[in-house]
Design an enzyme around this catalytic site. Structure first.
Site, PDB file in Angstrom:
ATOM      1  CG  MET A 213      -5.032  72.311  77.193  1.00 36.89           C
ATOM      2  SD  MET A 213      -3.393  71.585  77.029  1.00 36.89           S
ATOM      3  CE  MET A 213      -3.784  69.902  77.466  1.00 36.89           C
TER       4      MET A 213
ATOM      5  CG  ASP B   3       0.036  70.473  82.950  1.00 32.23           C
ATOM      6  OD1 ASP B   3       1.034  69.799  82.627  1.00 32.23           O
ATOM      7  OD2 ASP B   3      -1.051  70.424  82.352  1.00 32.23           O
TER       8      ASP B   3
ATOM      9  CB  SER C 171       1.449  64.348  81.252  1.00 36.03           C
ATOM     10  OG  SER C 171       0.823  64.586  80.016  1.00 36.03           O
TER      11      SER C 171
ATOM     12  CG  HIS D  76      -2.240  65.609  83.461  1.00 37.82           C
ATOM     13  ND1 HIS D  76      -3.008  66.468  84.227  1.00 37.82           N
ATOM     14  CD2 HIS D  76      -1.881  66.304  82.347  1.00 37.82           C
ATOM     15  CE1 HIS D  76      -3.115  67.629  83.597  1.00 37.82           C
ATOM     16  NE2 HIS D  76      -2.441  67.558  82.455  1.00 37.82           N
TER      17      HIS D  76
ATOM     18  CG  HIS E 110      -5.085  70.109  81.078  1.00 40.38           C
ATOM     19  ND1 HIS E 110      -3.746  70.373  80.873  1.00 40.38           N
ATOM     20  CD2 HIS E 110      -5.718  71.306  80.975  1.00 40.38           C
ATOM     21  CE1 HIS E 110      -3.584  71.663  80.634  1.00 40.38           C
ATOM     22  NE2 HIS E 110      -4.754  72.251  80.687  1.00 40.38           N
TER      23      HIS E 110
ATOM     24  CG  ASP F  56      -2.038  66.957  78.822  1.00 43.55           C
ATOM     25  OD1 ASP F  56      -2.540  67.841  79.541  1.00 43.55           O
ATOM     26  OD2 ASP F  56      -0.938  66.419  79.057  1.00 43.55           O
TER      27      ASP F  56
ATOM     28  CG  MET G  27      -1.726  75.808  81.801  1.00 48.65           C
ATOM     29  SD  MET G  27      -1.530  74.002  81.877  1.00 48.65           S
ATOM     30  CE  MET G  27      -0.170  73.717  80.734  1.00 48.65           C
TER      31      MET G  27
ATOM     32  CG  MET H 170      -3.708  69.291  73.564  1.00 44.65           C
ATOM     33  SD  MET H 170      -1.985  69.305  73.062  1.00 44.65           S
ATOM     34  CE  MET H 170      -1.179  69.101  74.656  1.00 44.65           C
TER      35      MET H 170
HETATM   36  C1  DX5 Z   1       0.951  70.799  78.021  1.00 43.94           C
HETATM   37  C2  DX5 Z   1       0.233  69.725  78.798  1.00 43.94           C
HETATM   38  C3  DX5 Z   1       1.081  69.083  79.813  1.00 43.94           C
HETATM   39  C4  DX5 Z   1       2.235  68.296  79.264  1.00 43.94           C
HETATM   40  C5  DX5 Z   1       3.326  68.311  80.284  1.00 43.94           C
HETATM   41  O1  DX5 Z   1       0.047  71.446  77.217  1.00 43.94           O
HETATM   42  O2  DX5 Z   1      -0.886  70.284  79.475  1.00 43.94           O
HETATM   43  O3  DX5 Z   1       0.309  68.258  80.689  1.00 43.94           O
HETATM   44  O4  DX5 Z   1       1.886  66.974  78.939  1.00 43.94           O
HETATM   45  O5  DX5 Z   1       4.456  67.768  79.727  1.00 43.94           O
HETATM   46  P1  DX5 Z   1       5.899  67.987  80.349  1.00 43.94           P
HETATM   47  O6  DX5 Z   1       5.850  67.487  81.764  1.00 43.94           O
HETATM   48  O7  DX5 Z   1       6.772  67.172  79.453  1.00 43.94           O
HETATM   49  O8  DX5 Z   1       6.202  69.464  80.293  1.00 43.94           O
HETATM   50 ZN    ZN Z   2      -1.918  69.047  81.046  1.00 44.77          ZN
END
Ligand code: DX5
Ligand code: ZN
Length: 232
Positions: free
Chosen positions: A77, A184, A17, A42, A75, A44, A146, A46
């Site tokens: 969010m 994840d 990630s 990956h 991903h 993320d 998740m 947000m």
């Molecule tokens: C959380 C993200 C994850 C995050 C994982 O909202 O979707 O992808 O980056 O990070 P670690 O592996 O540090 O928990």
């Molecule tokens: Zn993620």
């Protein structure tokens, strides 16, 4: 997208990630993943609404895409992701995962992702039962379970995820044998074997990779785990 593996592929996939990368040295960290045994990036995204945090947007994702030599697993969010699917595809997404909780017409959203030529994933939060995926599981390429509450990296893994992996695999059995189960949040060398043994196909790892002293070796260690062979 080239070489999209199925759950019948012999080897699981590792998706570092980028959220945990050093954004001041993004080019270096993308190069590190390129040169490692990782399979995907990956990404993320947000929006500060669906989750209580804002990560980054298109300029950063496009910068990653320009240098990435591996598929981008995006991903989302964000609320109402339909508004941005095309932009994410144009920014280089190979897989687009939306949250079940963020989509009123999930089947339509999955169709729209496929129409863009991307693989479609659906994510569920830790409190969302696997049973909510009953009617969509035939139509998706990936389900992201998740294993932390989304919004932040570096959180503690939630143990009920193991049961959810087994429930999901049983639900997909005979209906979608190509389904990839992605985990994840809070994933690292300490729980990767148990997750793979439970039936996971894709392991996302942020802090476990980028906060380790040797990220490439950590990725190699995650990739080398054989769920058939009991760990010492
Ligand atoms: C959380 C993200 C994850 C995050 C994982 O909202 O979707 O992808 O980056 O990070 P670690 O592996 O540090 O928990
Ligand atoms: Zn993620």
């Amino acid at each position: 997208m080239a070489n999209f593996p199925t759950s019948t592929s012999s080897k699981h996939l590792i998706a570092p990630s980028v959220l945990a990368a050093d954004f001041g040295n993004l080019s270096r960290d993308v190069g590190l993943v390129n040169d490692s045994e990782a399979d995907w990036f990956h990404i993320d995204i947000m929006d500060g609404l669906f989750v209580p945090n804002i990560s980054f947007g298109f300029p950063v994702m496009e910068a990653i895409a320009r240098e990435a030599k591996k598929p981008l697993d995006v991903h989302l969010m964000i609320v109402d992701p339909d508004r941005y699917l095309q932009q994410f595809q144009q920014a280089g997404a190979a897989v687009i995962t939306v949250h079940q909780e963020a989509c009123t017409h999930l089947h339509r959203t999955v169709q729209a992702i496929h129409d863009l030529g991307c693989k479609a994933g659906v994510a569920i939060n830790p409190h969302t039962p696997v049973s909510t995926l009953y009617e969509i599981v035939d139509y998706v390429d990936l389900v992201c379970l998740m294993s932390v509450n989304p919004g932040f990296g570096g959180q503690k893994f939630i143990e009920s995820t193991y049961r959810k992996i087994k429930e999901l695999r049983a639900m997909a059995e005979g209906r979608n044998n190509r389904l990839l189960i992605e985990i994840d949040g809070g994933v690292g060398v300490q729980n990767a074997f148990a997750l793979l043994q439970a039936g996971a196909d894709v392991l996302v790892a942020g802090n476990a990779v980028f906060a380790s002293s040797d990220p490439k070796t950590t990725i190699a260690a995650l990739k080398a785990i054989d769920p058939q062979i009991r760990q010492a």
